[in-house]
Scaffold this motif. Structure first.
Motif, PDB file in Angstrom:
ATOM      1  N   GLY A 190     -10.120  14.301   3.611  1.00 35.26           N
ATOM      2  CA  GLY A 190      -9.097  13.523   4.300  1.00 35.26           C
ATOM      3  C   GLY A 190      -7.753  13.498   3.602  1.00 35.26           C
ATOM      4  N   LYS A 191      -7.538  14.401   2.638  1.00 37.33           N
ATOM      5  CA  LYS A 191      -6.291  14.388   1.861  1.00 37.33           C
ATOM      6  C   LYS A 191      -5.527  15.691   2.036  1.00 37.33           C
ATOM      7  CE  LYS A 191      -8.303  11.288  -1.425  1.00 37.33           C
ATOM      8  NZ  LYS A 191      -7.679  10.147  -1.861  1.00 37.33           N
ATOM      9  N   PHE A 192      -4.218  15.598   1.813  1.00 35.40           N
ATOM     10  CA  PHE A 192      -3.375  16.783   1.873  1.00 35.40           C
ATOM     11  C   PHE A 192      -2.359  16.749   0.741  1.00 35.40           C
ATOM     12  CE2 PHE A 192      -0.979  13.634   4.142  1.00 35.40           C
ATOM     13  CZ  PHE A 192       0.363  13.989   4.060  1.00 35.40           C
ATOM     14  N   ALA A 193      -1.959  17.950   0.308  1.00 37.33           N
ATOM     15  CA  ALA A 193      -0.950  18.101  -0.730  1.00 37.33           C
ATOM     16  C   ALA A 193       0.372  18.433  -0.054  1.00 37.33           C
ATOM     17  CB  ALA A 193      -1.354  19.223  -1.686  1.00 37.33           C
ATOM     18  N   HIS A 194       1.457  17.865  -0.563  1.00 37.03           N
ATOM     19  CA  HIS A 194       2.761  18.099   0.045  1.00 37.03           C
ATOM     20  C   HIS A 194       3.856  17.739  -0.934  1.00 37.03           C
ATOM     21  CE1 HIS A 194       3.455  13.690   1.161  1.00 37.03           C
ATOM     22  NE2 HIS A 194       2.225  13.716   0.682  1.00 37.03           N
ATOM     23  N   SER A 195       5.075  18.144  -0.610  1.00 39.30           N
ATOM     24  CA  SER A 195       6.229  17.742  -1.403  1.00 39.30           C
ATOM     25  C   SER A 195       6.977  16.667  -0.630  1.00 39.30           C
ATOM     26  CB  SER A 195       7.144  18.941  -1.691  1.00 39.30           C
ATOM     27  OG  SER A 195       8.193  18.541  -2.540  1.00 39.30           O
ATOM     28  N   SER A 196       6.814  15.450  -1.087  1.00 39.37           N
ATOM     29  CA  SER A 196       7.442  14.284  -0.474  1.00 39.37           C
ATOM     30  C   SER A 196       8.891  14.187  -0.924  1.00 39.37           C
ATOM     31  CB  SER A 196       6.664  13.039  -0.917  1.00 39.37           C
ATOM     32  OG  SER A 196       7.432  11.882  -0.827  1.00 39.37           O
ATOM     33  N   SER A 197       9.777  13.917   0.020  1.00 38.79           N
ATOM     34  CA  SER A 197      11.202  13.825  -0.338  1.00 38.79           C
ATOM     35  C   SER A 197      11.468  12.690  -1.320  1.00 38.79           C
ATOM     36  CB  SER A 197      12.068  13.668   0.907  1.00 38.79           C
ATOM     37  OG  SER A 197      11.714  12.503   1.608  1.00 38.79           O
ATOM     38  N   SER A 198      10.601  11.688  -1.368  1.00 35.67           N
ATOM     39  CA  SER A 198      10.830  10.573  -2.287  1.00 35.67           C
ATOM     40  C   SER A 198      10.018  10.671  -3.579  1.00 35.67           C
ATOM     41  CB  SER A 198      10.508   9.247  -1.598  1.00 35.67           C
ATOM     42  OG  SER A 198       9.162   9.218  -1.193  1.00 35.67           O
ATOM     43  N   LYS A 199       8.898  11.407  -3.561  1.00 37.97           N
ATOM     44  CA  LYS A 199       8.021  11.408  -4.735  1.00 37.97           C
ATOM     45  C   LYS A 199       7.637  12.789  -5.235  1.00 37.97           C
ATOM     46  CE  LYS A 199       6.259   6.913  -3.500  1.00 37.97           C
ATOM     47  NZ  LYS A 199       5.161   6.100  -3.069  1.00 37.97           N
ATOM     48  N   GLY A 200       8.165  13.851  -4.641  1.00 44.79           N
ATOM     49  CA  GLY A 200       7.827  15.195  -5.089  1.00 44.79           C
ATOM     50  C   GLY A 200       6.417  15.586  -4.681  1.00 44.79           C
ATOM     51  N   VAL A 201       5.875  16.596  -5.364  1.00 45.25           N
ATOM     52  CA  VAL A 201       4.552  17.116  -5.010  1.00 45.25           C
ATOM     53  C   VAL A 201       3.497  16.095  -5.359  1.00 45.25           C
ATOM     54  CG1 VAL A 201       2.850  18.946  -5.386  1.00 45.25           C
ATOM     55  CG2 VAL A 201       5.286  19.524  -5.279  1.00 45.25           C
ATOM     56  N   ARG A 202       2.676  15.784  -4.359  1.00 44.75           N
ATOM     57  CA  ARG A 202       1.637  14.764  -4.523  1.00 44.75           C
ATOM     58  C   ARG A 202       0.514  14.996  -3.539  1.00 44.75           C
ATOM     59  NH1 ARG A 202       3.610   9.116  -2.900  1.00 44.75           N
ATOM     60  NH2 ARG A 202       1.523   8.941  -3.514  1.00 44.75           N
ATOM     61  N   ILE A 203      -0.537  14.235  -3.691  1.00 46.56           N
ATOM     62  CA  ILE A 203      -1.671  14.245  -2.769  1.00 46.56           C
ATOM     63  C   ILE A 203      -1.631  12.922  -2.014  1.00 46.56           C
ATOM     64  CG2 ILE A 203      -4.179  14.427  -2.524  1.00 46.56           C
ATOM     65  CD1 ILE A 203      -3.049  16.881  -3.912  1.00 46.56           C
ATOM     66  N   SER A 204      -1.748  12.994  -0.692  1.00 47.52           N
ATOM     67  CA  SER A 204      -1.756  11.791   0.142  1.00 47.52           C
ATOM     68  C   SER A 204      -2.939  11.858   1.094  1.00 47.52           C
ATOM     69  CB  SER A 204      -0.462  11.680   0.953  1.00 47.52           C
ATOM     70  OG  SER A 204       0.657  11.550   0.109  1.00 47.52           O
TER      71      SER A 204
END
Length: 157
Positions: A112-126
């Motif tokens: 149920g998780k994905f990796a991405h580059s968030s504009s506010s937090k950089g590369v993370r797992i959400s």
């Protein structure tokens, strides 16, 4: 407080010491993502100096010799549609974060998780279940062959 900090530092030293990589015995996709978690967000970024969401995807998939279009909007047309309940590691997930269509993307990593580059937090797992992403989820695409999928999910030693 000092004892707690010292204990944590000591535990980390023991955990991270020893022969081999901290990424050993992890699926290759997980290891590739973990190597860049924490990289800052950079609009238009495609390197470890900073990634935007689609640049992060390009960086990870380059490791597996998979070529994709540059932007999240064009990546959302690559490969084949996949139902949300049929996601597997390596599938791309897409979101409408600006109200104008596909504007954000990530790589499904399982559970149920994905990796991405968030504009506010950089590369993370959400988590896809986080209310922000759950409300903005649009679609998913499978862009890798079975052979590439197998290489992504084998352990890195």
């Amino acid at each position: 407080m000092k004892k707690t900090v010292i204990s944590i530092v000591g535990a980390l030293a023991v955990f991270t010491s020893g022969a081999g990589s901290v990424f050993a015995d992890q699926p290759q996709l997980t290891a590739s993502v973990n190597e860049v978690v924490g990289t800052p967000y950079k609009w238009g970024g495609t390197t470890t100096d900073g990634f935007d969401c689609s640049g992060f995807i390009l960086h990870i998939f380059k490791t597996f010799d998979v070529k994709l279009p540059r932007t999240s909007k064009t990546q959302a047309n690559a490969g084949e549609y996949v139902d949300k309940d049929k996601l597997r590691p390596g599938d791309l997930v897409f979101f409408n974060t600006d109200g104008k269509g596909i504007s954000h993307a990530g790589i499904y990593v399982g559970n149920g998780k994905f990796a991405h580059s968030s504009s506010s937090k950089g590369v993370r797992i959400s988590a896809l279940s986080e209310s922000y992403y759950e409300k903005r989820y649009v679609t998913a695409r499978r862009v890798v062959s079975e052979e590439v999928y197998d290489s992504m999910t084998t352990e890195k030693h």
